[in-house]
Design an enzyme around this catalytic site. Structure first.
Site, short mmCIF file in Angstrom:
data_model
loop_
_atom_site.label_atom_id
_atom_site.label_comp_id
_atom_site.label_asym_id
_atom_site.label_seq_id
_atom_site.Cartn_x
_atom_site.Cartn_y
_atom_site.Cartn_z
N GLU A 226 0.81 -1.21 0.00
CA GLU A 226 0.00 0.00 0.00
C GLU A 226 0.84 1.27 0.00
O GLU A 226 0.34 2.36 0.24
CB GLU A 226 -0.97 -0.02 1.18
CG GLU A 226 -1.95 -1.19 1.06
CD GLU A 226 -3.01 -1.21 2.14
OE1 GLU A 226 -2.99 -0.31 3.01
OE2 GLU A 226 -3.86 -2.12 2.12
N LYS B 174 -15.60 -1.70 1.98
CA LYS B 174 -14.83 -2.17 0.83
C LYS B 174 -15.82 -2.74 -0.18
O LYS B 174 -16.47 -3.75 0.09
CB LYS B 174 -13.82 -3.23 1.24
CG LYS B 174 -12.69 -2.71 2.13
CD LYS B 174 -11.79 -3.85 2.59
CE LYS B 174 -10.59 -3.35 3.37
NZ LYS B 174 -9.77 -4.47 3.92
#
Length: 430
Positions: free
Chosen positions: A210, A340
């Protein structure tokens, strides 16, 4: 008045593309009779909850180690397309529930959540294009003007990095900024300072999935100490200007009723004491997945203990699923839900979960996945829903920065109407 026939779905295409980890994922394209087109790509997670919608992979070891998505692509073209062609793209609920019905399973395992979500998002984008509206305005209407506070993952551990750090994400949160543009600058400056602090300690500055640094550290607490030092080095006040947030991802190191971190096994009660002590010692405003996804009793205890002073986010716990979230509401487990899109598999169900959270006083944090693409839907979704918070990684790697840059553009488009979430009581308010 809009001629509804102009929003009729004429064609659906799909293809196999790559995500930010070099793994295949699904891209879908929805074309309307008017010529309006929507294009969407879906992400993929590394640390996944047991209750997530099913991501369909080919299993053919001769291609991408079994991770190909040609089955999902075929399903989009051959099973979903015939179901949706002729339907109105402006009726998102009908579009999404038609795919859910066609799949027929509890977790979208027949068609694949990756196939369904790609088409769901592409249909929404096509509808927005048909109306000549940006996606955030199409989804959120005239009240879509709140820019989220970013929870920036600047030190990676756990399943997101090849290091010895147990906790998955150590984040900085620019709660004291006056605008999203300023928040992003503060985050970038702290990220640069962090690089220098790590380098001065002889620690590696390679990055994880990330975009955060992934050094080997002596303990999880050392990461917090380094972040506090970096915030100060950048010229900001820890807590009041730039706070901290954690994604513990506790399900990843839970087994046989115990949590094993820093090389030692601990009971749930001991781990709750540990988390409480960390909140008292460091300027932490949010803890995600602080406990195992099925350790409901401990979640209730943790929430009663520190839920009044820190945001407790359920990711693996709730998996963007309104049934799981309703359980949490009834058990008083957590006070926020991570959102999500690919955990549940359609835009409609995602919006239903956010609505349930809002009606019950739970915060919503819109989130990326560790395997991302250039798709910026979550930036628009955060503004559309007035969620007030977004997680989309660090301040490097273009698939992360793409979302931040999209939010900068939205803020510019909104002009004087743009409001940064903490200024209207949204985001982690502790």
């Amino acid at each position: 008045m809009l001629d509804k026939s102009e929003a009729i779905i004429e064609a659906i295409d799909a293809r196999e593309i790559l995500d930010s980890r070099g793994r295949p994922t699904v891209e879908a394209e929805v074309r309307l009779e008017s010529g309006a087109v929507g294009l969407a790509q879906v992400p993929s997670g590394a640390s996944t909850g047991s209750f997530e919608a099913h991501e369909l992979r080919d299993g053919d070891k001769a291609r991408y180690g079994g991770n190909g998505v040609l089955k999902a692509v075929r399903n989009a073209k051959e099973k979903i397309a015939p179901e949706l062609i002729g339907k109105d793209a402006l009726d998102q609920t009908t579009v999404d529930y038609a795919m859910i019905a066609r799949d027929g399973s509890d977790n979208k395992s027949n068609l694949g959540a990756n196939a369904i979500l790609a088409v769901s998002l592409a249909a929404a984008k096509a509808a927005a294009a048909e109306l000549a509206l940006p996606l955030y305005r199409y989804l959120g209407g005239p009240l879509a003007n709140v820019l989220p506070v970013p929870l920036m993952n600047v030190i990676n551990g756990g399943a997101h990095a090849a290091n010895n750090v147990d906790f998955q994400e150590f984040m900085i949160v620019p709660v004291g900024a006056s605008s999203f543009k300023e928040a992003l600058r503060w985050g970038a400056e702290v990220f640069t300072a962090l690089s220098k602090v790590l380098d001065s300690k002889g620690l590696l500055t390679g990055v994880g999935d990330e975009g955060g640094f992934a050094p080997n550290l002596g303990s999880n607490e050392e990461a917090l100490e380094i972040l506090v030092d970096s915030i100060k080095a950048a010229g900001y006040e820890p807590g009041t200007q730039v706070a901290l947030a954690l994604d513990i991802a506790a399900s990843e190191f839970y087994a046989d009723g115990q949590y094993t971190y820093d090389g030692t096994a601990h009971s749930p009660a001991e781990f709750i004491d540990y988390l409480t002590a960390m909140v008292e010692k460091y300027p932490i405003v949010s803890i995600e997945d602080g406990l195992h996804e099925d350790d409901w009793d401990s979640w209730t205890i943790l929430t009663a203990r520190i839920g009044h002073r820190v945001q407790l986010v359920g990711d693996d716990l709730f998996v963007t699923n309104k049934v799981r979230l309703q359980q949490g509401i009834e058990k008083k487990a957590g006070n926020a839900v991570l959102i999500k899109l690919n955990q549940i598999g359609t835009l409609t169900e995602t919006l239903e979960t956010i609505d349930l959270a809002t009606r019950n006083g739970y915060q919503s944090v819109i989130s990326h996945r560790s395997g991302e693409t250039e798709d910026t839907t979550i930036a628009d979704l955060a503004v559309a829903t007035r969620a007030g918070q977004i997680k989309t990684g660090s301040l490097c790697r273009s698939e992360r920065v793409a979302k931040y840059n999209r939010l900068l553009r939205i803020e510019d488009e909104l002009g004087d109407r743009a409001v940064y979430a903490p200024k209207v009581g949204l985001g982690p308010q502790f």
